[in-house]
Design an enzyme around this catalytic site. Structure first.
Site: not given
Ligand code: ASP
Length: 819
Positions: A504, A507, A614, A618, A687, A803
């Site tokens: 989902a 919308k 966080v 990692l 974080k 990323g």
């Protein structure tokens, strides 16, 4: 000590196989003393039986005898071609003699129209007699001494002439008296015994296995090897599950259960003499001699991860469901029925429904249907009562799972029921025999093969399933799907099945009951996804879908940044879903809920995982959890938690202007769409709050002290481009800051700290050379933990903390942690 070897019909089906068997026999004999029990060549016993039937019906039986005659002739002629010492004439004359005898007997049967059991037994035993004769001559031709044990004289048997039982005690005495020539290979035709009048009797169809077991007991053999055409006993019928596995170790009792529940393995009759004397039995493959086979012993050692031994089934089951309002009465009736069935020697599977104790359900093989109906109607209930109280069902199957002692029965049973439900397989009843480690399921016959295949897949092939419900298909969600798709083969190799049922965005919802094909999810989402313009409606719909949870290991993955979705986590976990989230909204919401959800997850035995909250992928959260678990105490934390700010300050060190660095970070996609959000420090604060909470500090977001990056206020109303212009006014300020730090051999970084008392601060700091954070740049995150054990040098985790690739891989790893 002697070893007993038995070769079955398929191992002796033609000359080539018989010669192969002779080689195995010789090889074994060179190493140890052996006694060999032989079956008839494959199908010979059936043809002999058929010829009797035909003779009784006054039909042409001669053709059948002709077939047998030709078959044996072909065998011996081919053997003699490979071996000139083989006494072909002598063996042929024995064959002729037996065939003549058969013709004579069958002729009388033809005229008499019947066949007494005694004669039946003599005729049907001829296959074994001849295969033993052939083997004897092969061995003699190769200069080996042989000694034939005559089972008619030595295996003292009683009971039905066609299905006798051997008296081991008496037979042992007989065999002891035999003057067995030393250094000879002992041979004995299987399937045959002798009654007290020394008349030939049979030990039941497939009785050669029993002959071998009995001989093993009489000779106190070291082991009994049953040589056949498969590598051992299989976990399931290979006709249904071609990749059924070989069971390496199994106990006598489990074999008995298996065969009682429909598996075509060794007959319980065979096991009993071996079990009594604790003689290990091996099931081995004549055509794959090097394979160890299945070992049957008293207590089989199951490997820890091999909890289930096998799945068996019996088709053609019928049920009688008997209703009564009175519990006492029903128990009485039940006992009465049991007695009646016992007297009639009817084997049955029974269960009293425990829900309200008002039903008895009897499950019986269909062949007994009429008999049982008669007993119930005439002996237990009256005609009209029978109709009122008894419901019958036909076309049922009983599928049984025989498992090792250490598995948790109830959990297993629930797990299976849920799983089968999902595949729309209705379970009519579950019968659990706790003491024997058997769970049986009654289902409609038409679902038999499907059910067996499914159960084999999840229980014996140990395919671990994760059912995915993915919310959010922005950068992270999409990349996650890509990564799963790329890993598909490896996951399969590791027996992991990841299936996607729902995808989902804000919308649209795509839900596919049968699962969404990962390779074409985009197309399916576009074409079949349902649109929900209102977010509320969309969330409601998701809740409705997930409510019907008949999954094994379902997981909701939240890759959105929606607060509304994060509010649903309680609901998801209550519905028995694991929750994985890269969305920080929940964990930075109020502390009460933060604590509550962990309790709920624990109670529901579900995972709540958020490693990517966080530092992207990692391993931060798990590291902190490990600190807490092992009793280490984090006394101080210091870290660079923002990839975008790490990039920007790295560039400043290289001499770039502040405004340029921000623009470049923005262009590279390191910042939020509006870089002011990064500069506000709010994301870092979130974080830091999560880290602090994981360490054990009870804090809210407002407790995090943020020292602004920018020395003066900026216009919030400006658009992003205007902001890039406005920000230029800070270029000089940052140049000065960097310069003055450099003079003291320091660098400026935007860091978050947590002290011993849980005071959390975010600020621009001057970092000196020895600090592990000193060299962090290019969007890296770095987190240093100082603890009881890690000091003065802290534990440092460093790497790209943002990323889509790394974050998605963090979610992926959480996903695999749900198993
Ligand atoms: N030849 C017999 C049968 O086919 C006995 C055996 O092979 O075990 O039943």
């Amino acid at each position: 000590m002697i070893n007993v070897l038995k070769f079955g019909g398929t191992s002796l089906s033609n000359s080539k196989n018989i010669l192969l068997v002779s080689k195995i026999i010789i090889k074994k004999f060179k190493k140890k003393k052996i006694a060999v029990v032989l079956s008839a060549p494959a199908n010979i016993t059936n043809i002999l039986e058929k010829s009797i039937e035909l003779a009784i019906q006054k039909k042409n039986y001669k053709k059948e005898i002709q077939k047998i005659h030709e078959k044996f002739y072909k065998i011996v002629e081919e053997i003699s071609l490979t071996n000139e010492n083989f006494l072909l004439k002598k063996v042929k004359s024995k064959i002729n003699q037996e065939m003549k005898f058969l013709q004579k007997m069958l002729k009388s049967i033809y005229f008499l129209n019947k066949c007494p059991k005694k004669i039946f037994a003599i005729i049907v035993s001829k296959g074994e007699i001849l295969s033993t004769k052939i083997m004897e001559n092969i061995l003699i031709s190769k200069n080996y001494n042989t000694f034939i044990i005559n089972p008619i004289k030595n295996l003292i048997s009683n009971g039905d002439a066609l299905d006798s039982y051997v008296n081991i005690h008496d037979s042992k005495k007989n065999i002891k008296k035999l003057n067995i020539v030393k250094k000879s290979i002992i041979l004995m035709p299987g399937f045959i015994g002798g009654n007290y009048k020394k008349e030939l009797v049979l030990l039941g169809r497939n009785g050669s296995d029993y002959s071998a077991a009995v001989l093993s007991a009489c000779l106190k053999a070291k082991s009994c090897e049953i040589w056949t055409d498969v590598d051992g006993i299989l976990t399931c019928d290979p006709k249904i599950v071609p990749n059924a596995k070989i069971i390496s170790n199994i106990s006598y009792n489990q074999i008995i259960n298996l065969s009682n529940l429909g598996a075509k393995v060794l007959h319980p009759k065979t096991i009993s003499p071996l079990k009594k004397l604790n003689i290990p039995c091996y099931v081995k493959n004549t055509f794959n001699e090097s394979k160890r086979g299945t070992k049957i012993v008293k207590n089989s050692k199951q490997k820890k991860n091999k909890n289930y031994s096998s799945i068996t089934y019996i088709k053609n089951i019928c049920s009688f469901s008997i209703k009564s309002k009175n519990t006492k009465k029903i128990n009485k009736v039940y006992k009465k029925i049991l007695n009646k069935l016992k007297n009639q020697k009817i084997y049955f599977f029974s269960s009293i429904k425990t829900i309200n104790q008002k039903y008895i359900n009897l499950y019986i093989e269909k062949k007994y249907y009429k008999k049982i109906k008669y007993i119930l109607k005439k002996k237990i209930f009256k005609q009209e009562n029978y109709k009122k109280k008894i419901k019958t069902k036909k076309k049922l199957s009983i599928i049984s799972l025989i498992h090792s002692k250490n598995s948790q029965k109830n959990k297993l049973s629930n797990h299976i029921q849920k799983f089968l439900n999902r595949y729309k397989i209705k379970i009519i009843n579950v019968i659990s025999n706790q003491s024997k480690n058997i769970i049986s399921f009654i289902i409609n016959s038409k679902n038999t093969n499907k059910t067996i295949k499914l159960l084999h897949k999840i229980l014996l092939n140990k395919v671990k399933t994760i059912e995915i419900f993915l919310l959010g298909i922005g950068g992270i969600g999409k990349t996650l799907l890509k990564q799963i798709s790329q890993e598909k083969r490896n996951l399969k190799k590791r027996n992991l099945a990841l299936k996607i049922f729902l995808i989902a965005n804000s919308k649209k919802i795509l839900f596919n009951k049968k699962s969404i094909k990962i390779e074409s999810w985009k197309k399916e989402f576009l074409n079949n996804g349902k649109t929900y313009p209102q977010q509320e409606e969309l969330i409601k719909k998701i809740s409705k879908i997930i409510k019907k949870n008949n999954y094994i290991n379902p997981v909701i993955i939240d890759c959105t940044s929606s607060k509304a979705i994060s509010k649903q986590y309680f609901n998801y976990i209550k519905n028995r879903y694991h929750v994985i989230t890269s969305n920080k909204k929940f964990n930075t919401g109020n502390l009460k809920n933060y604590k509550k959800i962990r309790k709920l997850a624990c109670k529901m035995n579900k995972k709540f995982l958020y490693e990517t909250n966080v530092g992207g992928g990692l391993p931060i959260i798990q590291t902190i959890k490990n600190f807490v678990k092992t009793g280490d105490k984090i006394s101080y934390f210091k870290g660079i938690l923002s990839g975008s700010l790490s990039f920007i300050f790295g560039k400043l060190e290289e001499g770039m202007l502040f405004s340029e660095a921000i623009q470049q970070a923005h262009q590279k996609g390191f910042t939020e769409p509006d870089p002011r959000e990064d500069l506000s420090g709010l994301d870092v604060a979130r974080k830091l709050l999560i880290i602090a909470r994981e360490i054990g500090h009870s804090l809210e977001l407002q407790d995090i002290q943020i020292q602004k990056i920018l020395p003066k206020k900026i216009n919030k109303k400006n658009n992003v481009n205007e902001f890039f212009q406005e920000i230029k006014k800070f270029d000089e300020y940052f140049l000065n800051q960097i310069d003055s730090a450099k003079k003291n051999e320091k660098k400026i970084k935007f860091i978050g700290t947590i002290n011993q008392n849980g005071i959390c601060k975010i600020k621009l700091s001057k970092i000196n050379k020895n600090d592990p954070l000193y060299n962090v740049k290019d969007g890296e995150n770095a987190l240093s933990f100082y603890s009881k054990y890690y000091q003065p040098i802290p534990l440092v985790i460093k790497g790209y903390g943002a990323g889509k690739e790394v974050t998605a891989s963090g979610v992926f790893s959480d996903l695999l942690n749900t198993i």
